[in-house]
Write an enzyme that holds these catalytic residues in place. Structure first.
Site, short mmCIF file in Angstrom:
data_model
loop_
_atom_site.label_atom_id
_atom_site.label_comp_id
_atom_site.label_asym_id
_atom_site.label_seq_id
_atom_site.Cartn_x
_atom_site.Cartn_y
_atom_site.Cartn_z
CG PHE A 11 -2.05 -0.98 1.12
CD1 PHE A 11 -3.14 -0.74 0.29
CD2 PHE A 11 -2.03 -2.16 1.85
CE1 PHE A 11 -4.17 -1.64 0.19
CE2 PHE A 11 -3.07 -3.07 1.75
CZ PHE A 11 -4.14 -2.82 0.93
CD GLU A 169 -10.66 -9.42 9.24
OE1 GLU A 169 -11.19 -8.29 9.21
OE2 GLU A 169 -9.59 -9.67 8.66
#
Length: 436
Positions: A11, A169
């Site tokens: 990123f 998750e």
């Protein structure tokens, strides 16, 4: 011609290159992979919700419209800040620079037990994610063929170590995979009988969230059938087993003894890559680079570190978190400094503007229609947080193709309870990644 060298295509590194579109010089991006991965959705590749190609895009494709930017696929082995050179394993000649941005991210930390990497599976790359998926799905296939009840139980047990966002998750997605996606597809086993254990050394899950949201996440996971073990330490592991200690383990069904488990997913910590030790500068305990308020490396105003590899404190004294939005904000700050100084000349670090992090909130998805979100005093859970999670992650994907592919997969999986990426590749077959 001035040269900017960016290490890492995550990123932060990718955002720097994009911000330098108008730079009147050469920009070179170096990454050991040829693609950018949208890491927040790696867990969905690992649990068969998405295909790897849904969340990855070649770096050359992303940057093809920037004539000033060159991509080099290579593994960085050393950085000589004094000579302004970077060495890679693949290139015979060092890469030289006038400006350097280090955005190499972090690697899995094994808490001083590197031998555990032979038994547990990390989740940092596409190869890691497809390896986890192959291990889980392959274990169900082997359980279907086994006549030994004990062996079946072991094969259908998944342990996730680490109760941060990734661990939560993965555990929730694994439970939903077994409970819904694989339901009715086997004849001699019932996939819903699979055990999913979530092991956390601390007193609560999601320690960066409020206590209320942490408890909400724990309750949601338990309702889904995940066995949550708080205050439990992994003391040892081997092929097919995991040993737990601590008060949480002692209070659980295992009583601190060995757990027979086929799949161990490690989400319990990170550390900086070894290359940081070649810099000759101050590092923090995990090996991250300590940077000045302008994000430059002390003693080297031409070099910057951003993202997870940097230990940074912003203009207000706030520690910059290891999050994708923080890396992108840092990238924009550094690119702005570089572009400004191309016009006005170099400045000392103390004369540059200090980086100011803007907290956009943190979030984690727990399962179908469940998530938690926190931004300052705002706390959301349940369906509203989940819809916000979907929307934000769709927007953040790097290209339209990925946005459409992920959206279609999510809609199909939500309506049909059938994630579509459940193909197992074995080594040597169709060039696929390693199998279980």
């Amino acid at each position: 011609m001035r040269r900017v060298l960016v290490l890492g295509g995550g990123f932060g590194g990718l955002a720097v290159c994009r911000e330098l579109r108008g730079f009147r010089g050469e920009v070179t991006l170096v990454d050991r992979q040829n693609h950018h991965v949208f890491q927040p959705l790696l867990y969905q590749v690992a649990t068969a919700g998405l295909a790897g190609s849904d969340i990855a895009q070649p770096l050359r494709t992303i940057l093809r419209d920037q004539p000033n930017t060159t991509v080099r696929m290579g593994t960085v082995t050393a950085v000589d800040l004094g000579r302004r050179e970077v060495l890679t394993a693949e290139l015979a000649e060092p890469l030289r620079y006038d400006r350097l941005v280090i955005a190499l991210g972090v690697v899995t930390g094994w808490r001083g037990r590197p031998e555990w990497s032979r038994h547990a599976l990390a989740l940092k790359t596409l190869a890691d994610a497809t390896g986890i998926r192959a291990r889980i799905l392959g274990a169900f296939e082997r359980a279907e063929c086994s006549a030994d009840p004990g062996e079946r139980a072991r094969l259908m047990t998944i342990a996730v170590v680490g109760g941060g966002p990734t661990g939560v998750e993965v555990a929730g997605a694994c439970r939903e995979l077994a409970r819904f996606a694989l339901r009715g597809e086997f004849r001699t086993i019932h996939s819903g009988d699979a055990r999913v254990l979530l092991v956390e050394a601390g007193e609560r899950l999601l320690p960066s969230f409020s206590a209320r949201l942490s408890e909400e996440a724990r309750r949601a996971l338990v309702e889904m059938g995940v066995e949550v073990r708080l205050q439990s330490l992994v003391t040892d592991m081997g092929s097919g087993w995991l040993e737990l200690g601590g008060s949480g383990a002692a209070g659980g069904t295992e009583g601190g003894r060995r757990v027979e488990v086929e799949t161990i997913v490690w989400a319990a910590g990170v550390q900086a890559p070894e290359v940081t030790r070649t810099l000759g500068v101050e590092l923090d305990r995990p090996g991250r680079i300590r940077v000045l308020p302008d994000l430059s490396i002390p003693g080297h105003p031409e070099a910057f570190a951003i993202g997870d590899i940097a230990s940074a404190v912003d203009a207000r004294g706030v520690a910059v978190p290891a999050l994708a939005p923080a890396a992108v904000q840092a990238a924009r700050h550094v690119a702005r400094v570089i572009l400004e100084e191309e016009e006005i000349g170099p400045r000392a670090p103390e004369l540059r503007p200090a980086f100011r992090y803007r907290d956009r909130g943190i979030m984690a998805t727990i399962g179908r229609s469940r998530a938690v979100f926190q931004s300052g005093r705002i706390e959301l859970g349940g369906l509203v947080a989940w819809l916000g999670w979907l929307f934000i992650h769709l927007l953040a994907l790097v290209d339209l193709r990925s946005k459409l592919a992920v959206l279609l997969q999510w809609v199909y999986a939500y309506v049909a309870y059938r994630p579509g990426a459940r193909i197992i590749y074995r080594r040597g077959e169709d060039g696929g990644p390693g199998g279980p």
